[in-house]
Design a protein around this motif. Structure first.
Motif, PDB file in Angstrom:
ATOM      1  N   TRP A 146       0.827  -1.203   0.000  1.00 26.21           N
ATOM      2  CA  TRP A 146       0.000   0.000   0.000  1.00 26.21           C
ATOM      3  C   TRP A 146       0.871   1.267   0.000  1.00 26.21           C
ATOM      4  O   TRP A 146       0.483   2.297  -0.559  1.00 26.21           O
ATOM      5  CB  TRP A 146      -0.934  -0.010   1.209  1.00 26.21           C
ATOM      6  N   MET A 193       1.616   4.343  -3.666  1.00 24.02           N
ATOM      7  CA  MET A 193       1.043   5.651  -3.396  1.00 24.02           C
ATOM      8  C   MET A 193       1.339   6.641  -4.526  1.00 24.02           C
ATOM      9  O   MET A 193       2.254   6.465  -5.306  1.00 24.02           O
ATOM     10  CB  MET A 193       1.599   6.225  -2.085  1.00 24.02           C
ATOM     11  N   GLY A 235      -0.527  10.566  -6.438  1.00 23.39           N
ATOM     12  CA  GLY A 235      -1.662  11.114  -7.152  1.00 23.39           C
ATOM     13  C   GLY A 235      -1.707  10.569  -8.568  1.00 23.39           C
ATOM     14  O   GLY A 235      -0.703  10.592  -9.280  1.00 23.39           O
ATOM     15  N   ALA A 271      -2.243   4.973  -7.046  1.00 24.59           N
ATOM     16  CA  ALA A 271      -3.264   4.388  -6.167  1.00 24.59           C
ATOM     17  C   ALA A 271      -3.865   5.422  -5.228  1.00 24.59           C
ATOM     18  O   ALA A 271      -4.751   5.106  -4.436  1.00 24.59           O
ATOM     19  CB  ALA A 271      -2.668   3.232  -5.361  1.00 24.59           C
ATOM     20  N   GLY A 272      -3.371   6.675  -5.320  1.00 27.19           N
ATOM     21  CA  GLY A 272      -3.860   7.712  -4.419  1.00 27.19           C
ATOM     22  C   GLY A 272      -3.045   7.757  -3.141  1.00 27.19           C
ATOM     23  O   GLY A 272      -2.084   7.015  -2.956  1.00 27.19           O
ATOM     24  N   TRP A 273      -3.477   8.638  -2.238  1.00 31.27           N
ATOM     25  CA  TRP A 273      -2.784   8.810  -0.955  1.00 31.27           C
ATOM     26  C   TRP A 273      -3.629   8.312   0.215  1.00 31.27           C
ATOM     27  O   TRP A 273      -3.251   8.483   1.368  1.00 31.27           O
ATOM     28  CB  TRP A 273      -2.432  10.279  -0.727  1.00 31.27           C
ATOM     29  N   TYR A 274      -4.779   7.711  -0.074  1.00 28.60           N
ATOM     30  CA  TYR A 274      -5.676   7.168   0.969  1.00 28.60           C
ATOM     31  C   TYR A 274      -6.112   8.251   1.951  1.00 28.60           C
ATOM     32  O   TYR A 274      -6.388   7.973   3.106  1.00 28.60           O
ATOM     33  CB  TYR A 274      -4.996   6.026   1.734  1.00 28.60           C
ATOM     34  N   ASP A 299      -9.345  12.494  -1.091  1.00 27.24           N
ATOM     35  CA  ASP A 299      -9.095  12.362  -2.521  1.00 27.24           C
ATOM     36  C   ASP A 299      -9.461  13.615  -3.316  1.00 27.24           C
ATOM     37  O   ASP A 299      -8.849  13.898  -4.345  1.00 27.24           O
ATOM     38  CB  ASP A 299      -9.859  11.159  -3.076  1.00 27.24           C
ATOM     39  N   ASN A 334      -5.997  13.789  -4.919  1.00 30.44           N
ATOM     40  CA  ASN A 334      -6.036  12.764  -5.969  1.00 30.44           C
ATOM     41  C   ASN A 334      -7.025  13.114  -7.076  1.00 30.44           C
ATOM     42  O   ASN A 334      -7.564  12.217  -7.729  1.00 30.44           O
ATOM     43  CB  ASN A 334      -6.368  11.387  -5.372  1.00 30.44           C
ATOM     44  N   SER A 375      -9.080   6.730  -3.819  1.00 31.78           N
ATOM     45  CA  SER A 375      -7.857   5.935  -3.666  1.00 31.78           C
ATOM     46  C   SER A 375      -8.181   4.449  -3.795  1.00 31.78           C
ATOM     47  O   SER A 375      -9.257   4.002  -3.416  1.00 31.78           O
ATOM     48  CB  SER A 375      -7.211   6.212  -2.308  1.00 31.78           C
ATOM     49  N   SER A 376      -7.222   3.719  -4.324  1.00 25.48           N
ATOM     50  CA  SER A 376      -7.440   2.303  -4.582  1.00 25.48           C
ATOM     51  C   SER A 376      -7.733   1.529  -3.300  1.00 25.48           C
ATOM     52  O   SER A 376      -7.159   1.806  -2.248  1.00 25.48           O
ATOM     53  CB  SER A 376      -6.205   1.705  -5.263  1.00 25.48           C
ATOM     54  N   HIS A 418      -4.608   9.766   5.999  1.00 22.55           N
ATOM     55  CA  HIS A 418      -3.685   8.971   5.190  1.00 22.55           C
ATOM     56  C   HIS A 418      -3.273   7.697   5.922  1.00 22.55           C
ATOM     57  O   HIS A 418      -3.354   6.591   5.378  1.00 22.55           O
ATOM     58  CB  HIS A 418      -2.464   9.837   4.876  1.00 22.55           C
TER      59      HIS A 418
END
Length: 256
Positions: free
Chosen positions: A46, A50, A52, A55-58, A61, A65, A70-71, A194
């Motif tokens: 994970w 990471m 943008g 998988a995004g920054w969790y 978004d 993102n 985020s994934s 995050h």
């Protein structure tokens, strides 16, 4: 307390990390930490994916993102990370974050170059194994005065600043004490989500294998893309933990 699970203890805040040498005289420093009920090898994927537009920054978004969720699955093609790679701070960025060093599955250091051979910002994730197959993730960020200059500078021709870039530009012009206070609050707001986003994803034990989880979530995402009405994905804190919810339909209508 909402952010209690992301508070680093005194020892973690004093601990020397690789990121400290990259910004020797920071104007801003923050250390956060979280315990994840999974070993480092399960948390690392994970971290590795990471970025943008990756998988995004969790985190939030809509801010970092481009509004893309985020994934919720490990993306196999995003697992190779090497020094010099770019993990875009926002979708489309090609200059930050730069991978300064990487040591799977224990350590990742990201930087924002200051244009003078140093780092305007440096951000590290350290994964420490704990008893019981758990992981303590420590995240530390430093910002130098070079970050202020970068934020104040006019954007390149043809580049339209994102929301977060506009926020940074405003913050960089504030008096230093107010800047540090607001930057600390904003960083805490983003970093807490995050880290909890990583925790929520990495600590799932519903699937026997990562491949099975990825296949299920890919099928779920494919169906969600065909959903005939607008929707949004939100996380709702409950006394049992954080619950991920997909919301659609008129907001004023009674819930089903």
């Amino acid at each position: 307390m909402v952010f209690a699970t992301c508070v680093a203890n005194a020892s973690e805040r004093r601990r020397a990390l690789a990121v400290d040498a990259l910004v020797p005289n920071p104007i801003f420093t923050a250390t956060h930490a979280i315990t994840i009920d999974a070993p480092p090898e399960q948390v690392w994927p994970w971290i590795a994916q990471m970025g943008g537009g990756r998988a995004g920054w969790y985190s939030w978004d809509a801010i970092d993102n481009g509004g893309t969720p985020s994934s919720r699955r490990v993306v196999a093609e995003l697992q190779r990370v090497a020094s010099g790679d770019i993990m875009p701070a926002v979708p489309g960025a090609d200059d930050a974050f730069v991978v300064a060093s990487v040591d799977p599955p224990r350590d990742l250091v990201l930087t924002v170059p200051d244009g003078q051979g140093g780092s305007a910002v440096a951000w590290e994730h350290v994964l420490d194994p704990l008893d019981g197959g758990r992981t303590r993730v420590i995240a530390r960020a430093h910002a130098s005065s070079g970050w202020l200059e970068r934020a104040r500078a006019a954007p390149p021709a043809g580049h339209r600043r994102t929301f977060i870039e506009r926020v940074y530009a405003v913050l960089a012009r504030l008096p230093r004490p107010l800047l540090i206070t607001l930057a600390g609050l904003g960083h805490r707001f983003m970093e807490a989500r995050h880290l909890r986003g990583i925790q929520r994803r990495a600590s799932r034990h519903l699937f026997r294998t990562p491949e099975g989880e990825s296949a299920f979530l890919a099928a779920y995402d494919a169906v969600l893309k065909q959903w005939p009405v607008p929707f949004e994905e939100i996380d709702i804190p409950t006394r049992f933990g954080t619950t991920h919810v997909t919301v659609s339909g008129p907001k004023g209508a009674p819930p089903l």
